[in-house]
Scaffold this motif. Structure first.
Motif, PDB file in Angstrom:
ATOM      1  N   PRO A   1       0.695  -1.468  -0.208  1.00  0.00           N
ATOM      2  CA  PRO A   1      -0.394  -0.462  -0.417  1.00  0.00           C
ATOM      3  C   PRO A   1       0.306   1.661   0.308  1.00  0.00           C
ATOM      4  CG  PRO A   1       0.463  -0.671   2.139  1.00  0.00           C
ATOM      5  CD  PRO A   1       0.616  -1.672   1.067  1.00  0.00           C
ATOM      6  N   ARG A   2       0.489   2.567   0.000  1.00  0.00           N
ATOM      7  CA  ARG A   2       1.038   3.726   0.504  1.00  0.00           C
ATOM      8  C   ARG A   2       0.975   3.439   1.476  1.00  0.00           C
ATOM      9  NH1 ARG A   2      -2.887   7.188  -3.620  1.00  0.00           N
ATOM     10  NH2 ARG A   2      -4.117   5.328  -3.089  1.00  0.00           N
ATOM     11  N   TRP A   3       2.254   3.427   2.520  1.00  0.00           N
ATOM     12  CA  TRP A   3       2.733   3.023   3.421  1.00  0.00           C
ATOM     13  C   TRP A   3       2.106   4.683   4.243  1.00  0.00           C
ATOM     14  CZ3 TRP A   3       2.068  -0.909   5.231  1.00  0.00           C
ATOM     15  CH2 TRP A   3       2.868  -2.062   4.826  1.00  0.00           C
ATOM     16  N   LYS A   4       1.998   6.064   4.389  1.00  0.00           N
ATOM     17  CA  LYS A   4       1.857   7.231   4.135  1.00  0.00           C
ATOM     18  C   LYS A   4       0.961   7.090   4.541  1.00  0.00           C
ATOM     19  CE  LYS A   4       2.008  11.948   3.991  1.00  0.00           C
ATOM     20  NZ  LYS A   4       2.270  13.468   3.083  1.00  0.00           N
ATOM     21  N   HIS A   5      -0.895   7.017   3.649  1.00  0.00           N
ATOM     22  CA  HIS A   5      -2.353   7.023   2.790  1.00  0.00           C
ATOM     23  C   HIS A   5      -2.486   5.750   4.554  1.00  0.00           C
ATOM     24  CE1 HIS A   5      -2.482   8.769  -0.750  1.00  0.00           C
ATOM     25  NE2 HIS A   5      -1.373   9.192   0.149  1.00  0.00           N
ATOM     26  N   ALA A   6      -1.871   4.483   4.076  1.00  0.00           N
ATOM     27  CA  ALA A   6      -2.951   3.563   5.492  1.00  0.00           C
ATOM     28  C   ALA A   6      -1.786   4.541   7.172  1.00  0.00           C
ATOM     29  CB  ALA A   6      -1.279   2.214   4.984  1.00  0.00           C
ATOM     30  N   MET A   7      -1.201   4.809   7.683  1.00  0.00           N
ATOM     31  CA  MET A   7      -0.960   5.319   8.292  1.00  0.00           C
ATOM     32  C   MET A   7      -1.662   6.691   9.110  1.00  0.00           C
ATOM     33  SD  MET A   7       1.922   8.405   9.979  1.00  0.00           S
ATOM     34  CE  MET A   7       1.506   9.551   8.547  1.00  0.00           C
ATOM     35  N   HIS A   8      -1.831   7.133   7.776  1.00  0.00           N
ATOM     36  CA  HIS A   8      -3.268   7.888   8.002  1.00  0.00           C
ATOM     37  C   HIS A   8      -4.887   8.031   8.523  1.00  0.00           C
ATOM     38  CE1 HIS A   8      -1.004  12.299   8.421  1.00  0.00           C
ATOM     39  NE2 HIS A   8      -1.172  11.814   6.961  1.00  0.00           N
ATOM     40  N   LEU A   9      -4.692   6.283   7.585  1.00  0.00           N
ATOM     41  CA  LEU A   9      -6.089   5.684   7.726  1.00  0.00           C
ATOM     42  C   LEU A   9      -6.535   5.377   9.180  1.00  0.00           C
ATOM     43  CD1 LEU A   9      -8.813   4.665   7.033  1.00  0.00           C
ATOM     44  CD2 LEU A   9      -7.829   2.844   5.779  1.00  0.00           C
ATOM     45  N   LEU A  10      -4.891   4.769  10.130  1.00  0.00           N
ATOM     46  CA  LEU A  10      -5.201   3.951  11.536  1.00  0.00           C
ATOM     47  C   LEU A  10      -5.189   5.185  12.460  1.00  0.00           C
ATOM     48  CD1 LEU A  10      -2.050   1.594  11.217  1.00  0.00           C
ATOM     49  CD2 LEU A  10      -4.650   0.909  11.527  1.00  0.00           C
ATOM     50  N   ARG A  11      -4.742   6.517  11.721  1.00  0.00           N
ATOM     51  CA  ARG A  11      -5.210   8.025  12.741  1.00  0.00           C
ATOM     52  C   ARG A  11      -6.692   7.917  12.625  1.00  0.00           C
ATOM     53  NH1 ARG A  11      -6.634  12.545  12.146  1.00  0.00           N
ATOM     54  NH2 ARG A  11      -6.744  11.986   9.804  1.00  0.00           N
ATOM     55  N   LEU A  12      -7.231   8.492  11.117  1.00  0.00           N
ATOM     56  CA  LEU A  12      -8.470   8.434  11.201  1.00  0.00           C
ATOM     57  C   LEU A  12      -9.187   7.699  12.343  1.00  0.00           C
ATOM     58  CD1 LEU A  12     -10.646  10.616   9.878  1.00  0.00           C
ATOM     59  CD2 LEU A  12     -10.870   8.688   8.065  1.00  0.00           C
ATOM     60  N   LEU A  13      -9.310   6.114  11.910  1.00  0.00           N
ATOM     61  CA  LEU A  13     -10.266   5.202  12.715  1.00  0.00           C
ATOM     62  C   LEU A  13     -10.086   5.406  14.055  1.00  0.00           C
ATOM     63  CD1 LEU A  13      -9.900   2.328  10.486  1.00  0.00           C
ATOM     64  CD2 LEU A  13     -11.816   3.509  10.448  1.00  0.00           C
ATOM     65  N   THR A  14      -9.310   5.770  14.815  1.00  0.00           N
ATOM     66  CA  THR A  14      -9.166   5.761  16.321  1.00  0.00           C
ATOM     67  C   THR A  14      -9.241   7.004  17.022  1.00  0.00           C
ATOM     68  OG1 THR A  14      -6.378   4.555  15.654  1.00  0.00           O
ATOM     69  CG2 THR A  14      -7.203   5.889  17.933  1.00  0.00           C
ATOM     70  N   SER A  15      -9.271   7.439  15.798  1.00  0.00           N
ATOM     71  CA  SER A  15     -10.309   9.090  16.344  1.00  0.00           C
ATOM     72  C   SER A  15     -11.486   9.270  16.453  1.00  0.00           C
ATOM     73  CB  SER A  15      -9.573  10.419  14.993  1.00  0.00           C
ATOM     74  OG  SER A  15     -10.293  11.743  15.691  1.00  0.00           O
ATOM     75  N   CYS A  16     -11.852   8.537  15.304  1.00  0.00           N
ATOM     76  CA  CYS A  16     -13.165   8.102  15.125  1.00  0.00           C
ATOM     77  C   CYS A  16     -13.625   7.568  16.298  1.00  0.00           C
ATOM     78  CB  CYS A  16     -13.798   7.324  13.969  1.00  0.00           C
ATOM     79  SG  CYS A  16     -15.259   6.877  13.826  1.00  0.00           S
ATOM     80  N   ARG A  17     -13.185   6.523  16.532  1.00  0.00           N
ATOM     81  CA  ARG A  17     -13.270   5.506  17.778  1.00  0.00           C
ATOM     82  C   ARG A  17     -13.998   6.438  18.913  1.00  0.00           C
ATOM     83  NH1 ARG A  17      -9.278   1.500  20.298  1.00  0.00           N
ATOM     84  NH2 ARG A  17      -7.881   4.363  20.389  1.00  0.00           N
ATOM     85  N   ASP A  18     -12.807   7.075  19.044  1.00  0.00           N
ATOM     86  CA  ASP A  18     -12.277   7.992  20.435  1.00  0.00           C
ATOM     87  C   ASP A  18     -13.399   9.059  20.701  1.00  0.00           C
ATOM     88  OD1 ASP A  18     -10.400   6.549  21.092  1.00  0.00           O
ATOM     89  OD2 ASP A  18      -8.732   7.841  20.525  1.00  0.00           O
TER      90      ASP A  18
ATOM     91  N   PRO B   1       3.948   4.226  16.490  1.00  0.00           N
ATOM     92  CA  PRO B   1       3.248   3.130  16.081  1.00  0.00           C
ATOM     93  C   PRO B   1       3.419   3.473  14.746  1.00  0.00           C
ATOM     94  CG  PRO B   1       2.795   3.502  18.434  1.00  0.00           C
ATOM     95  CD  PRO B   1       4.028   4.191  18.089  1.00  0.00           C
ATOM     96  N   LEU B   2       2.522   4.928  14.490  1.00  0.00           N
ATOM     97  CA  LEU B   2       1.758   5.175  13.221  1.00  0.00           C
ATOM     98  C   LEU B   2       3.078   5.912  12.194  1.00  0.00           C
ATOM     99  CD1 LEU B   2      -0.432   7.396  14.499  1.00  0.00           C
ATOM    100  CD2 LEU B   2      -1.037   5.197  13.223  1.00  0.00           C
ATOM    101  N   LEU B   3       4.066   5.997  12.995  1.00  0.00           N
ATOM    102  CA  LEU B   3       5.805   6.693  11.805  1.00  0.00           C
ATOM    103  C   LEU B   3       5.999   4.747  11.067  1.00  0.00           C
ATOM    104  CD1 LEU B   3       6.824   9.044  13.676  1.00  0.00           C
ATOM    105  CD2 LEU B   3       5.540   9.564  11.356  1.00  0.00           C
ATOM    106  N   ALA B   4       5.490   3.965  12.372  1.00  0.00           N
ATOM    107  CA  ALA B   4       5.917   2.636  11.663  1.00  0.00           C
ATOM    108  C   ALA B   4       5.546   2.452  11.032  1.00  0.00           C
ATOM    109  CB  ALA B   4       6.343   1.930  13.541  1.00  0.00           C
ATOM    110  N   VAL B   5       4.415   2.607  10.980  1.00  0.00           N
ATOM    111  CA  VAL B   5       3.357   1.446   9.507  1.00  0.00           C
ATOM    112  C   VAL B   5       4.365   2.829   8.597  1.00  0.00           C
ATOM    113  CG1 VAL B   5       1.331   2.109   8.544  1.00  0.00           C
ATOM    114  CG2 VAL B   5       1.328   1.300  11.438  1.00  0.00           C
ATOM    115  N   LYS B   6       4.212   4.322   8.164  1.00  0.00           N
ATOM    116  CA  LYS B   6       4.473   5.094   7.224  1.00  0.00           C
ATOM    117  C   LYS B   6       5.920   4.381   6.791  1.00  0.00           C
ATOM    118  CE  LYS B   6       5.402   9.872   6.646  1.00  0.00           C
ATOM    119  NZ  LYS B   6       6.036  11.397   7.179  1.00  0.00           N
ATOM    120  N   ARG B   7       6.882   4.578   8.028  1.00  0.00           N
ATOM    121  CA  ARG B   7       7.674   3.150   7.448  1.00  0.00           C
ATOM    122  C   ARG B   7       8.103   2.531   6.837  1.00  0.00           C
ATOM    123  NH1 ARG B   7       9.666   6.343  12.380  1.00  0.00           N
ATOM    124  NH2 ARG B   7       9.859   4.348  13.335  1.00  0.00           N
TER     125      ARG B   7
END
Length: 228
Positions: free
Chosen positions: A136-153, A170-176
C-alpha cells in the motif's frame, strides 16, 4: 473583490492541519494551512456570488467561506471537523472565536457514518495498491489508522482529539513500512469494529445542533450588512 482578497482581508479563522496538527510531522513534512473567511454580506446581493472556497494564495493553503464550512461541518465532514479542533490555531478574530465556541454543536453520532464511509473508501484504495503493486501507500495507511482511532475515541468520549499523542511512534512505523500489511489490516478491522460498538452507546447527540449554528450564521451575515 478577488478570491485572494477575500482570504487576505476577511479570514476569521486559520489553523495548521495535516501531519503537524496530528503530531506526526517529520523534517520533510509540509505545513498545510486551512482557514475560514467571511465574505462581506453585500457580495451576496450580486448575480455572481462569492466563492465557496479558495485554493491559495499561498502554497498548501485552502479556505472555505463560512456558510460552506458550517454546512460541511453539520454533515460531519471529517476534514472540516478536524479543522475546527486543530491544536495549532494561527488566527481567530472575534467571529472566529465564536465559531470555535460552537465546535460541540457540530458533533453528533452522524460522525460514525461519515468517518466510516471515508475510511472504507480509503481502505479500498489501499487494498487496490496491494493487489497492483504488492504494497500500500504506507503514508495513507498511517493516516487511515489515525482517522479510525480518532473516530472510535470521538464516539466513546464525545470529544474530537486531533493530536495522536503516544501513538506517534507506532503510526510512524507504519509510514516507514516497518509493519506488515496483514498486521495493519487487522488493526484497521479492529478499530472499525470498536467504532461500531462505541456508536451504540456514544454520549454524542443523534444530530448536530443545526439551529444554533444557523442562528450564528444569520447573526454574522446581518452584522455584515450593518458594517457596510
Amino acid at each position: 473583490m478577488s478570491p485572494e482578497d477575500l482570504v487576505r482581508d476577511h479570514t476569521i479563522y486559520s489553523c495548521v492541519m495535516g501531519s503537524r496538527a496530528f503530531g506526526l510531522a517529520t523534517d520533510t513534512s509540509d505545513t498545510d494551512m486551512r482557514g475560514v473567511f467571511l465574505a462581506p454580506t453585500p457580495l451576496f446581493w450580486r448575480f455572481e456570488k462569492p466563492p465557496t472556497h479558495v485554493d491559495g494564495p499561498a502554497d498548501e493553503q485552502f479556505s472555505w467561506e463560512l456558510e460552506r464550512f458550517c454546512a460541511l461541518a453539520l454533515r460531519s465532514n471529517p476534514n472540516i471537523l478536524e479543522c475546527l479542533h486543530s491544536p495549532l490555531v494561527t488566527h481567530a478574530d472575534d467571529t472566529g472565536r465564536e465559531l470555535l465556541a460552537l465546535r460541540e454543536a457540530f458533533l453528533s453520532r452522524q460522525a460514525h457514518e461519515t468517518f466510516a464511509r471515508y475510511a472504507l473508501g480509503q481502505r479500498k484504495k489501499l487494498e487496490a495498491d496491494v493487489r497492483t503493486h504488492g504494497a500500500p501507500r504506507w503514508k495513507h495507511a498511517m493516516h487511515l489508522l489515525r482517522l479510525l482511532t480518532s473516530c472510535r475515541d470521538l464516539l466513546r468520549t464525545g470529544a474530537l482529539v486531533v493530536d495522536v499523542g503516544d501513538q506517534r511512534e507506532p503510526l510512524l512505523a507504519v509510514k516507514r513500512g516497518e509493519v506488515p500489511w496483514p498486521v495493519v489490516e487487522v488493526r484497521m478491522t479492529r478499530l472499525a469494529a470498536e467504532a461500531d460498538e462505541a456508536a451504540a452507546r456514544s454520549p454524542l447527540p443523534a444530530e448536530p445542533d443545526r439551529a444554533r449554528v444557523e442562528d450564528f450564521l444569520v447573526r454574522v451575515r446581518r452584522a455584515g450588512c450593518i458594517r457596510r
